[in-house]
Design a protein around this motif. Structure first.
Motif, PDB file in Angstrom:
ATOM      1  N   SER A 290     -53.377  -3.226   6.790  1.00  0.00           N
ATOM      2  CA  SER A 290     -53.159  -2.260   7.868  1.00  0.00           C
ATOM      3  C   SER A 290     -52.550  -2.893   9.116  1.00  0.00           C
ATOM      4  N   ILE A 291     -52.285  -4.187   9.060  1.00  0.00           N
ATOM      5  CA  ILE A 291     -51.714  -4.880  10.216  1.00  0.00           C
ATOM      6  C   ILE A 291     -50.319  -4.339  10.531  1.00  0.00           C
ATOM      7  N   SER A 292     -50.114  -3.978  11.791  1.00  0.00           N
ATOM      8  CA  SER A 292     -48.815  -3.469  12.250  1.00  0.00           C
ATOM      9  C   SER A 292     -48.568  -4.017  13.652  1.00  0.00           C
ATOM     10  N   PRO A 293     -48.093  -5.256  13.742  1.00  0.00           N
ATOM     11  CA  PRO A 293     -48.020  -5.939  15.043  1.00  0.00           C
ATOM     12  C   PRO A 293     -46.989  -5.372  16.013  1.00  0.00           C
ATOM     13  N   PHE A 294     -47.214  -5.711  17.286  1.00  0.00           N
ATOM     14  CA  PHE A 294     -46.293  -5.373  18.381  1.00  0.00           C
ATOM     15  C   PHE A 294     -46.074  -3.867  18.554  1.00  0.00           C
ATOM     16  N   LYS A 295     -47.134  -3.094  18.377  1.00  0.00           N
ATOM     17  CA  LYS A 295     -47.018  -1.652  18.602  1.00  0.00           C
ATOM     18  C   LYS A 295     -47.940  -1.164  19.713  1.00  0.00           C
ATOM     19  N   ARG A 296     -48.831  -2.066  20.223  1.00  0.00           N
ATOM     20  CA  ARG A 296     -49.767  -1.683  21.278  1.00  0.00           C
ATOM     21  C   ARG A 296     -49.675  -2.637  22.464  1.00  0.00           C
ATOM     22  N   CYS A 297     -49.970  -2.108  23.628  1.00  0.00           N
ATOM     23  CA  CYS A 297     -50.018  -2.910  24.838  1.00  0.00           C
ATOM     24  C   CYS A 297     -51.232  -3.833  24.776  1.00  0.00           C
ATOM     25  N   LEU A 298     -51.026  -5.110  25.030  1.00  0.00           N
ATOM     26  CA  LEU A 298     -52.119  -6.072  24.975  1.00  0.00           C
ATOM     27  C   LEU A 298     -53.082  -5.920  26.141  1.00  0.00           C
TER      28      LEU A 298
ATOM     29  N   LEU B  27     -49.734   2.748  23.370  1.00  0.00           N
ATOM     30  CA  LEU B  27     -48.673   2.556  22.387  1.00  0.00           C
ATOM     31  C   LEU B  27     -47.375   2.163  23.086  1.00  0.00           C
ATOM     32  N   LEU B  28     -46.599   1.309  22.407  1.00  0.00           N
ATOM     33  CA  LEU B  28     -45.315   0.870  22.949  1.00  0.00           C
ATOM     34  C   LEU B  28     -44.183   1.742  22.419  1.00  0.00           C
ATOM     35  N   GLU B  29     -43.147   1.910  23.238  1.00  0.00           N
ATOM     36  CA  GLU B  29     -41.963   2.654  22.827  1.00  0.00           C
ATOM     37  C   GLU B  29     -40.715   1.878  23.248  1.00  0.00           C
ATOM     38  N   SER B  30     -39.661   1.990  22.462  1.00  0.00           N
ATOM     39  CA  SER B  30     -38.393   1.358  22.832  1.00  0.00           C
ATOM     40  C   SER B  30     -37.840   2.035  24.072  1.00  0.00           C
ATOM     41  N   VAL B  31     -37.175   1.237  24.922  1.00  0.00           N
ATOM     42  CA  VAL B  31     -36.664   1.775  26.173  1.00  0.00           C
ATOM     43  C   VAL B  31     -35.292   1.174  26.473  1.00  0.00           C
ATOM     44  N   GLU B  32     -34.431   1.953  27.064  1.00  0.00           N
ATOM     45  CA  GLU B  32     -33.092   1.483  27.404  1.00  0.00           C
ATOM     46  C   GLU B  32     -33.174   0.405  28.486  1.00  0.00           C
ATOM     47  N   LYS B  33     -32.384  -0.628  28.313  1.00  0.00           N
ATOM     48  CA  LYS B  33     -32.389  -1.755  29.232  1.00  0.00           C
ATOM     49  C   LYS B  33     -32.107  -1.322  30.668  1.00  0.00           C
ATOM     50  N   GLN B  34     -31.146  -0.460  30.857  1.00  0.00           N
ATOM     51  CA  GLN B  34     -30.739  -0.087  32.210  1.00  0.00           C
ATOM     52  C   GLN B  34     -31.848   0.665  32.964  1.00  0.00           C
ATOM     53  N   SER B  35     -32.697   1.355  32.208  1.00  0.00           N
ATOM     54  CA  SER B  35     -33.731   2.153  32.874  1.00  0.00           C
ATOM     55  C   SER B  35     -34.877   1.306  33.422  1.00  0.00           C
ATOM     56  N   ILE B  36     -34.969   0.040  32.957  1.00  0.00           N
ATOM     57  CA  ILE B  36     -36.075  -0.812  33.417  1.00  0.00           C
ATOM     58  C   ILE B  36     -35.566  -2.157  33.946  1.00  0.00           C
ATOM     59  N   ILE B  37     -34.270  -2.254  34.187  1.00  0.00           N
ATOM     60  CA  ILE B  37     -33.647  -3.532  34.535  1.00  0.00           C
ATOM     61  C   ILE B  37     -34.296  -4.182  35.753  1.00  0.00           C
TER      62      ILE B  37
ATOM     63  N   GLN C 209     -29.870 -12.251  28.979  1.00  0.00           N
ATOM     64  CA  GLN C 209     -30.250 -12.858  27.705  1.00  0.00           C
ATOM     65  C   GLN C 209     -30.922 -11.869  26.738  1.00  0.00           C
ATOM     66  N   ILE C 210     -31.642 -10.885  27.276  1.00  0.00           N
ATOM     67  CA  ILE C 210     -32.442  -9.975  26.460  1.00  0.00           C
ATOM     68  C   ILE C 210     -31.865  -8.571  26.533  1.00  0.00           C
ATOM     69  N   ASP C 211     -31.767  -7.922  25.374  1.00  0.00           N
ATOM     70  CA  ASP C 211     -31.227  -6.565  25.332  1.00  0.00           C
ATOM     71  C   ASP C 211     -32.228  -5.522  24.831  1.00  0.00           C
ATOM     72  N   GLN C 212     -33.250  -5.964  24.100  1.00  0.00           N
ATOM     73  CA  GLN C 212     -34.212  -5.024  23.522  1.00  0.00           C
ATOM     74  C   GLN C 212     -35.541  -5.117  24.272  1.00  0.00           C
ATOM     75  N   PHE C 213     -36.039  -3.949  24.678  1.00  0.00           N
ATOM     76  CA  PHE C 213     -37.280  -3.902  25.449  1.00  0.00           C
ATOM     77  C   PHE C 213     -38.181  -2.781  24.926  1.00  0.00           C
ATOM     78  N   GLN C 214     -39.474  -2.966  25.162  1.00  0.00           N
ATOM     79  CA  GLN C 214     -40.452  -1.929  24.877  1.00  0.00           C
ATOM     80  C   GLN C 214     -41.276  -1.684  26.138  1.00  0.00           C
ATOM     81  N   ARG C 215     -41.757  -0.450  26.282  1.00  0.00           N
ATOM     82  CA  ARG C 215     -42.567  -0.115  27.444  1.00  0.00           C
ATOM     83  C   ARG C 215     -43.849   0.577  26.982  1.00  0.00           C
TER      84      ARG C 215
END
Length: 250
Positions: A180-188, A193-203, A213-219
């Motif tokens: 049942s392990i499903s890593p990197f889906k919850r806030c530590l 729950l985490l969701e993908s977010v556009e880079k420009q909206s959280i730059i 350097q980084i293009d992929q983010f989660q919030r």
């Protein structure tokens, strides 16, 4: 005066004083009491019990102990070898979720990292923990056996290990959660729950040196904390791989 004879099997001996481990316990009593209360008076929390056999017959927690009873108490691990005619186990939870006591902060972070819904705050009192476990149908993980004995707690487990790395392996094994392990889906930090977010909206929330350097983010959907695959990601991935490899070495 009356007397009952108890024998606690396998890992239930963890909760007993040295002079009671792996021996028949002669328990003297005056007032009538349920077998659940007597078991806990000897030190064993009820959520750790799989089945109880009295004089050759299985009973539930409400059985009133009588003079001369011979009582065998079996741990959760016995579920693979004993099918009792009377069960003391609660109804299985449809969703595995946790709430942890103050002693298990690092374990809470590890469970969240692996994707498990895990409530933890260092200011939860015992009464509150028991209420959360009951009302939200969460498994209570604790290092306090007195907390586990609270009547509201139906689903709970006493974590034996003190090392956080060993604790997470122990819990995954106890509840058969490796698949049942499903890593990197919850806030530590908050369990959201985490969701993908556009880079420009959280730059503006990203350190300037990382913006190119980084293009992929989660919030986090709850606390808005931002996550990305930096140096910390490699460290966490190494931890996850070690956890998964531990299953192979069983």
């Amino acid at each position: 005066m009356a007397i009952a004879y108890f024998y606690f099997h396998a890992e239930l001996n963890h909760f007993l004083p040295r002079h009671h481990k792996q021996v028949r316990i002669s328990h003297v009593f005056e007032k009538k009491a349920s077998i659940k209360d007597m078991i806990e008076s000897l030190g064993v929390p009820h959520p750790e019990v799989h089945s109880i056999n009295v004089n050759g017959e299985y009973v539930n927690f409400y059985y009133i102990v009588s003079d001369g009873d011979t009582i065998n108490v079996y741990p959760i691990s016995a579920r693979n070898v004993i099918i009792p005619s009377v069960s003391v186990l609660p109804k299985p939870l449809s969703i595995i979720r946790f709430v942890l006591d103050i002693h298990l902060g690092k374990l809470a972070t590890s469970l969240r990292l692996l994707g498990f819904d895990t409530l933890y705050r260092n200011d939860y009192e015992d009464k509150k923990l028991a209420q959360i476990s009951y009302t939200q149908a969460r498994i209570l993980l604790t290092r306090d056996k007195g907390l586990l004995m609270r009547s509201l707690v139906t689903h709970g487990y006493y974590v034996r290990n003190t090392n956080p790395q060993e604790q997470i392996i122990e819990v995954l094994q106890r509840f058969d959660l490796f698949k049942s392990i499903s890593p990197f889906k919850r806030c530590l930090h908050c369990n959201g729950l985490l969701e993908s977010v556009e880079k420009q909206s959280i730059i503006e929330q990203v350190p300037e040196k990382l913006r190119a350097q980084i293009d992929q983010f989660q919030r986090c959907q709850d606390c808005n904390r931002i996550y990305w695959k930096g140096s910390h990601y490699e460290r966490l991935q190494h931890f996850i791989d070690a956890v998964l490899n531990s299953q192979k070495g069983e």
